[in-house]
Write a protein that holds these residues in place. Structure first.
Motif, PDB file in Angstrom:
ATOM      1  N   ILE A 149      12.499   1.791  -6.865  1.00 31.36           N
ATOM      2  CA  ILE A 149      12.894   2.545  -6.205  1.00 31.36           C
ATOM      3  C   ILE A 149      11.810   3.688  -6.250  1.00 31.36           C
ATOM      4  O   ILE A 149      11.869   4.729  -7.476  1.00 31.36           O
ATOM      5  CB  ILE A 149      14.354   3.047  -6.293  1.00 31.36           C
ATOM      6  N   GLY A 150      11.596   4.123  -5.346  1.00 33.23           N
ATOM      7  CA  GLY A 150      10.502   5.505  -5.153  1.00 33.23           C
ATOM      8  C   GLY A 150      11.001   6.533  -4.510  1.00 33.23           C
ATOM      9  O   GLY A 150      11.840   6.265  -3.431  1.00 33.23           O
ATOM     10  N   TRP A 151      10.508   7.748  -4.584  1.00 29.64           N
ATOM     11  CA  TRP A 151      10.789   8.695  -3.691  1.00 29.64           C
ATOM     12  C   TRP A 151       9.689   9.235  -2.822  1.00 29.64           C
ATOM     13  O   TRP A 151       8.468   9.489  -3.433  1.00 29.64           O
ATOM     14  CB  TRP A 151      11.377   9.895  -4.539  1.00 29.64           C
ATOM     15  N   ILE A 152       9.984   9.636  -1.599  1.00 29.60           N
ATOM     16  CA  ILE A 152       8.725   9.883  -0.552  1.00 29.60           C
ATOM     17  C   ILE A 152       8.816  11.559  -0.137  1.00 29.60           C
ATOM     18  O   ILE A 152       9.924  11.909   0.254  1.00 29.60           O
ATOM     19  CB  ILE A 152       8.939   9.045   0.557  1.00 29.60           C
ATOM     20  N   PRO A 153       7.857  11.997  -0.781  1.00 30.26           N
ATOM     21  CA  PRO A 153       7.901  13.776  -0.617  1.00 30.26           C
ATOM     22  C   PRO A 153       8.132  13.769   1.031  1.00 30.26           C
ATOM     23  O   PRO A 153       7.642  12.975   1.716  1.00 30.26           O
ATOM     24  CB  PRO A 153       6.749  14.132  -0.967  1.00 30.26           C
ATOM     25  N   ASP A 154       8.723  14.909   1.320  1.00 30.55           N
ATOM     26  CA  ASP A 154       8.907  15.131   2.956  1.00 30.55           C
ATOM     27  C   ASP A 154       7.493  15.173   3.401  1.00 30.55           C
ATOM     28  O   ASP A 154       6.452  15.705   3.042  1.00 30.55           O
ATOM     29  CB  ASP A 154       9.607  16.619   2.988  1.00 30.55           C
ATOM     30  N   GLY A 155       7.289  14.811   4.577  1.00 29.43           N
ATOM     31  CA  GLY A 155       6.318  14.761   5.426  1.00 29.43           C
ATOM     32  C   GLY A 155       5.122  13.917   5.271  1.00 29.43           C
ATOM     33  O   GLY A 155       4.132  13.510   6.014  1.00 29.43           O
ATOM     34  N   ARG A 156       5.409  12.926   4.327  1.00 27.61           N
ATOM     35  CA  ARG A 156       4.652  11.697   3.862  1.00 27.61           C
ATOM     36  C   ARG A 156       4.573  10.667   4.736  1.00 27.61           C
ATOM     37  O   ARG A 156       5.840  10.001   4.820  1.00 27.61           O
ATOM     38  CB  ARG A 156       4.503  11.610   2.455  1.00 27.61           C
ATOM     39  N   GLU A 157       3.605  10.130   5.403  1.00 29.42           N
ATOM     40  CA  GLU A 157       3.517   9.251   6.487  1.00 29.42           C
ATOM     41  C   GLU A 157       2.423   8.130   6.172  1.00 29.42           C
ATOM     42  O   GLU A 157       1.331   8.613   6.578  1.00 29.42           O
ATOM     43  CB  GLU A 157       3.774   9.287   7.819  1.00 29.42           C
ATOM     44  N   ILE A 158       2.715   7.253   5.276  1.00 24.99           N
ATOM     45  CA  ILE A 158       1.562   6.066   5.148  1.00 24.99           C
ATOM     46  C   ILE A 158       2.172   4.852   5.249  1.00 24.99           C
ATOM     47  O   ILE A 158       3.001   4.522   4.625  1.00 24.99           O
ATOM     48  CB  ILE A 158       1.048   6.556   3.659  1.00 24.99           C
ATOM     49  N   ARG A 159       1.672   4.023   6.218  1.00 24.55           N
ATOM     50  CA  ARG A 159       2.270   2.979   6.788  1.00 24.55           C
ATOM     51  C   ARG A 159       1.161   1.876   7.337  1.00 24.55           C
ATOM     52  O   ARG A 159       0.123   2.381   7.891  1.00 24.55           O
ATOM     53  CB  ARG A 159       3.330   2.926   7.530  1.00 24.55           C
ATOM     54  N   GLY A 160       1.431   0.658   7.247  1.00 26.59           N
ATOM     55  CA  GLY A 160       0.608  -0.264   7.722  1.00 26.59           C
ATOM     56  C   GLY A 160       0.288  -0.309   9.288  1.00 26.59           C
ATOM     57  O   GLY A 160      -0.483  -0.913   9.887  1.00 26.59           O
ATOM     58  N   ASP A 161       1.317   0.387   9.868  1.00 26.28           N
ATOM     59  CA  ASP A 161       0.877   0.554  11.284  1.00 26.28           C
ATOM     60  C   ASP A 161       0.148   1.887  11.827  1.00 26.28           C
ATOM     61  O   ASP A 161       0.238   2.120  12.994  1.00 26.28           O
ATOM     62  CB  ASP A 161       2.172   0.610  12.217  1.00 26.28           C
ATOM     63  N   LEU A 162      -0.467   2.625  10.843  1.00 22.81           N
ATOM     64  CA  LEU A 162      -1.018   3.990  11.136  1.00 22.81           C
ATOM     65  C   LEU A 162      -2.656   3.939  11.235  1.00 22.81           C
ATOM     66  O   LEU A 162      -3.127   4.942  11.260  1.00 22.81           O
ATOM     67  CB  LEU A 162      -0.322   5.018  10.340  1.00 22.81           C
ATOM     68  N   ALA A 163      -3.140   2.737  11.038  1.00 20.35           N
ATOM     69  CA  ALA A 163      -4.719   2.506  11.219  1.00 20.35           C
ATOM     70  C   ALA A 163      -4.812   2.819  12.558  1.00 20.35           C
ATOM     71  O   ALA A 163      -4.382   2.448  13.485  1.00 20.35           O
ATOM     72  CB  ALA A 163      -5.042   1.167  10.760  1.00 20.35           C
ATOM     73  N   GLN A 164      -6.171   3.849  12.894  1.00 17.56           N
ATOM     74  CA  GLN A 164      -6.722   4.212  13.898  1.00 17.56           C
ATOM     75  C   GLN A 164      -8.077   3.828  14.253  1.00 17.56           C
ATOM     76  O   GLN A 164      -8.913   3.931  13.182  1.00 17.56           O
ATOM     77  CB  GLN A 164      -6.563   5.585  14.155  1.00 17.56           C
ATOM     78  N   PRO A 165      -8.555   3.521  15.546  1.00 20.04           N
ATOM     79  CA  PRO A 165     -10.040   3.327  15.478  1.00 20.04           C
ATOM     80  C   PRO A 165     -10.860   4.344  14.978  1.00 20.04           C
ATOM     81  O   PRO A 165     -10.422   5.625  15.011  1.00 20.04           O
ATOM     82  CB  PRO A 165     -10.112   3.143  17.051  1.00 20.04           C
ATOM     83  N   GLY A 166     -11.835   3.964  14.518  1.00 17.84           N
ATOM     84  CA  GLY A 166     -12.711   5.279  13.786  1.00 17.84           C
ATOM     85  C   GLY A 166     -12.507   5.324  12.261  1.00 17.84           C
ATOM     86  O   GLY A 166     -13.169   6.034  11.323  1.00 17.84           O
ATOM     87  N   VAL A 224      -5.227  -2.931  15.854  1.00 22.30           N
ATOM     88  CA  VAL A 224      -6.515  -2.507  16.145  1.00 22.30           C
ATOM     89  C   VAL A 224      -7.395  -3.563  15.529  1.00 22.30           C
ATOM     90  O   VAL A 224      -7.007  -4.534  14.945  1.00 22.30           O
ATOM     91  CB  VAL A 224      -6.827  -1.249  14.949  1.00 22.30           C
ATOM     92  N   GLY A 225      -8.681  -3.636  15.797  1.00 23.42           N
ATOM     93  CA  GLY A 225      -9.625  -4.499  15.099  1.00 23.42           C
ATOM     94  C   GLY A 225      -9.974  -3.842  13.845  1.00 23.42           C
ATOM     95  O   GLY A 225     -10.093  -2.642  13.579  1.00 23.42           O
ATOM     96  N   ILE A 226     -10.383  -4.918  12.780  1.00 17.74           N
ATOM     97  CA  ILE A 226     -11.110  -4.342  11.593  1.00 17.74           C
ATOM     98  C   ILE A 226     -12.275  -4.981  11.380  1.00 17.74           C
ATOM     99  O   ILE A 226     -12.408  -6.151  11.246  1.00 17.74           O
ATOM    100  CB  ILE A 226     -10.139  -4.644  10.469  1.00 17.74           C
ATOM    101  N   GLN A 227     -13.412  -4.212  11.167  1.00 16.37           N
ATOM    102  CA  GLN A 227     -14.740  -4.817  10.970  1.00 16.37           C
ATOM    103  C   GLN A 227     -15.106  -4.514   9.461  1.00 16.37           C
ATOM    104  O   GLN A 227     -15.279  -3.335   8.976  1.00 16.37           O
ATOM    105  CB  GLN A 227     -15.635  -4.239  12.070  1.00 16.37           C
ATOM    106  N   LEU A 228     -15.514  -5.413   8.870  1.00 17.47           N
ATOM    107  CA  LEU A 228     -16.178  -5.621   7.714  1.00 17.47           C
ATOM    108  C   LEU A 228     -17.518  -5.677   7.443  1.00 17.47           C
ATOM    109  O   LEU A 228     -18.021  -6.277   8.617  1.00 17.47           O
ATOM    110  CB  LEU A 228     -15.210  -6.414   6.686  1.00 17.47           C
ATOM    111  N   PHE A 229     -18.419  -5.237   6.649  1.00 12.74           N
ATOM    112  CA  PHE A 229     -19.828  -5.464   6.338  1.00 12.74           C
ATOM    113  C   PHE A 229     -20.005  -6.232   4.774  1.00 12.74           C
ATOM    114  O   PHE A 229     -19.632  -5.632   3.859  1.00 12.74           O
ATOM    115  CB  PHE A 229     -20.448  -4.033   6.205  1.00 12.74           C
ATOM    116  N   GLU A 230     -20.249  -7.497   4.771  1.00 12.92           N
ATOM    117  CA  GLU A 230     -20.118  -8.478   3.800  1.00 12.92           C
ATOM    118  C   GLU A 230     -21.007  -7.673   2.577  1.00 12.92           C
ATOM    119  O   GLU A 230     -20.704  -8.078   1.511  1.00 12.92           O
ATOM    120  CB  GLU A 230     -20.862  -9.793   3.950  1.00 12.92           C
ATOM    121  N   GLU A 231     -22.166  -7.121   3.060  1.00 17.29           N
ATOM    122  CA  GLU A 231     -22.979  -6.681   1.957  1.00 17.29           C
ATOM    123  C   GLU A 231     -22.398  -5.597   0.982  1.00 17.29           C
ATOM    124  O   GLU A 231     -22.834  -5.353  -0.016  1.00 17.29           O
ATOM    125  CB  GLU A 231     -24.335  -6.451   2.266  1.00 17.29           C
TER     126      GLU A 231
END
Lengths: 356, 356
Positions: free
Chosen positions: B167-184, B258-265
């Protein structure tokens, strides 16, 4: 204090293998004295903190923004067979955790479930269990908010194990805990004892026992709300699961540093449970229940709480069974129907394996 | 969108038995596609609610008095062997749950632990595990507030299983989630991949593999605090556990559309892990990690977060490994060192059993 007048007696236990000091044996999971010793010698030794050391089935915690108190409870469920008359491991898991939360006077809100599945478990069985969990979660009014699934090789598990954790919210000013029983309080049980243990034991089929007894597994949070409304001064609520009524009352007697006196003739046991127990050499006072509630209230509130409970689905067979006294602190004793006084110790080892 | 230019490839999987539609097989616990299918077909079918359906490793919930948001996470831990180079099942359990909570940007506060012990487990082993849990709980700054212990007969378990809920506590205004990745956005990994899986596999001893690789199991909440301080606009945090980096990024690509592009090297893998993987036919991108962090941040914050992470114990080998793009939404693909583009699917069945 005429201790010599007390006849000491202990719930029937299986022999405990000699190596129990060095390796885990079944008795360590009984919920009785061996479980308590293991908790104290291993887990408390390292994990000790004020919240854990309170020794309840729930943890009362605070969160940083200050307004809320939470009740947190966790349980591993390992019943065999996984489906039994009156329920299954899924219903048992949800009810067990809802009930632990509710015993603190909390309003159960959320539950998590982690599954350890054995390779070869039929997916249809898993579906039946998931459906049963959802049905009872709805009855209790809680949401299953997080889960996890792991799979072990065949022969490294037993079909399915489910661990559930519940988070409940404790309204301001509510104080219901195992250390609040006071001399003069009365002890109420919500219904008949031993139904769950006997139903599961019969379903296992290896003792040649045939019975129509159904498990009492049920979510008790709505019943508890009724109790609190009728008796705002409720001191202790506790469900007599592993180790049965006798073990649970011993825990309360120790936490509250009081004596607990029961009256055998008032303790409700179904005839079928009584006769199955006699046949098998068990004592219903030490058999697990999964839908029963112990209520400890000041004498002034006894009538109100009994009459409120009698109008509920899970409390209609409630009875006044004893009182809290100042003699023999830490002990539970019972006036028998023969007129003698019997000490009810905490269960030592295991009586019925894998029933909750 | 030249999909035809992509070479489809999937992490090496064990053959999936034919009966996998009817019974549970090991692949259902892999964290890959079979696990996702099982969750959708059985658990979501019944348990569906807005919180659970968000599909994160944590549940964000509200409590009635309104001020606080909580992050709740649960995990079952079944590693074999239970003690391995760099850790044990207890450290794994506490870290896994601390990390899941921290991935939501929450401050981990409390943890519960339920133990399923197999008859015959040496109590000294249990003590070692309990001590290790307490040490890492202290490092993470959390309290173990509730527990439960059950025992199963010899041959019905595997030494010890531990389920933990945080059980953790999320400070007000903090939004970090798997659906928030954006191009760029840019994608950072905190260190080398595959260490945990290879260390556990080698410790099992049945593949003739000798290596000095240690599990990376670690609590990441302090590292995450550093990341959030350096990059307040952090969009996604996730730990690549079961199914490895490739499977975890697939989950994020699907959640964020979104798409996710990695660079193997640029992807860091220890030489010993690389050679052990080649020997055994595994791909480090699909091997579990227990102390690594994926950070997805806007380009503007990349430098700040990399330089902050490099000064931490668990982030000193961090690397920029890829970016979020708008082509191929829901897919993960990688520019290989050969100049080709390889699709990285979600892992289908199991690759390494019982490593987390």
């Amino acid at each position: 204090m005429a201790q010599e007048n007390l006849i000491s007696f202990q719930g029937p236990v299986c022999p405990v293998p000699l190596q129990h000091k060095d390796t885990i044996v079944m008795g360590h999971g009984s919920g009785g004295k061996m479980t308590h010793d293991l908790i104290n010698l291993v887990f408390r030794k390292y994990f000790s903190n004020a919240i854990l050391d309170a020794g309840n089935d729930f943890a009362n915690v605070q969160i940083p923004d200050g307004n809320g108190r939470l009740s947190i409870s966790t349980d591993a469920h390992i019943v065999s067979p996984i489906i039994f008359p009156g329920g299954d491991i899924g219903k048992l898991a949800v009810c067990g955790t809802v009930n632990d939360m509710a015993m603190s006077g909390a309003v159960p809100l959320y539950i998590t479930a982690s599954f350890i599945l054995e390779e070869g478990l039929p997916i249809a069985t898993l579906e039946q269990i998931a459906q049963s969990m959802q049905e009872v979660a709805q009855e209790a009014g809680i949401q299953i908010v997080a889960g996890d699934t792991k799979v072990v090789e065949k022969g490294k598990g037993d079909g399915i194990f489910i661990s559930t954790t519940g988070i409940g919210w404790i309204p301001d000013g509510r104080e219901i805990r195992g250390d609040l029983a006071q001399p003069g309080d009365r002890i109420i049980i919500s219904g008949t004892l031993g139904d769950h243990g006997i139903a599961v034991l019969a379903a296992r089929g290896d003792l040649g026992l045939t019975t129509s007894v159904q498990s009492d597994v049920a979510p008790l949070n709505h019943l508890i709300q009724t109790v609190i409304n009728a008796a705002p001064q409720t001191h202790v609520l506790r469900d007599p699961t592993r180790g049965g009524l006798a073990t649970t009352l011993n825990e309360i007697a120790l936490q509250s540093k009081v004596g607990i006196q029961l009256f055998e003739e008032t303790i409700p046991v179904q005839n079928e449970v009584q006769s199955a127990s006699e046949l098998l050499g068990f004592d219903p006072l030490y058999i697990a229940n999964e839908g029963k509630l112990i209520v400890i209230v000041p004498e002034a509130e006894v009538e109100a709480v009994l009459s409120a409970m009698k109008n509920t689905k899970y409390g209609e067979n409630c009875c006044l069974i004893g009182e809290v006294v100042d003699k023999y602190p830490g002990r539970v004793f019972m006036k028998t129907t023969l007129g003698t006084t019997r000490i009810l110790d905490m269960m030592a080892g295991e009586m019925l394996p894998r029933i909750c």
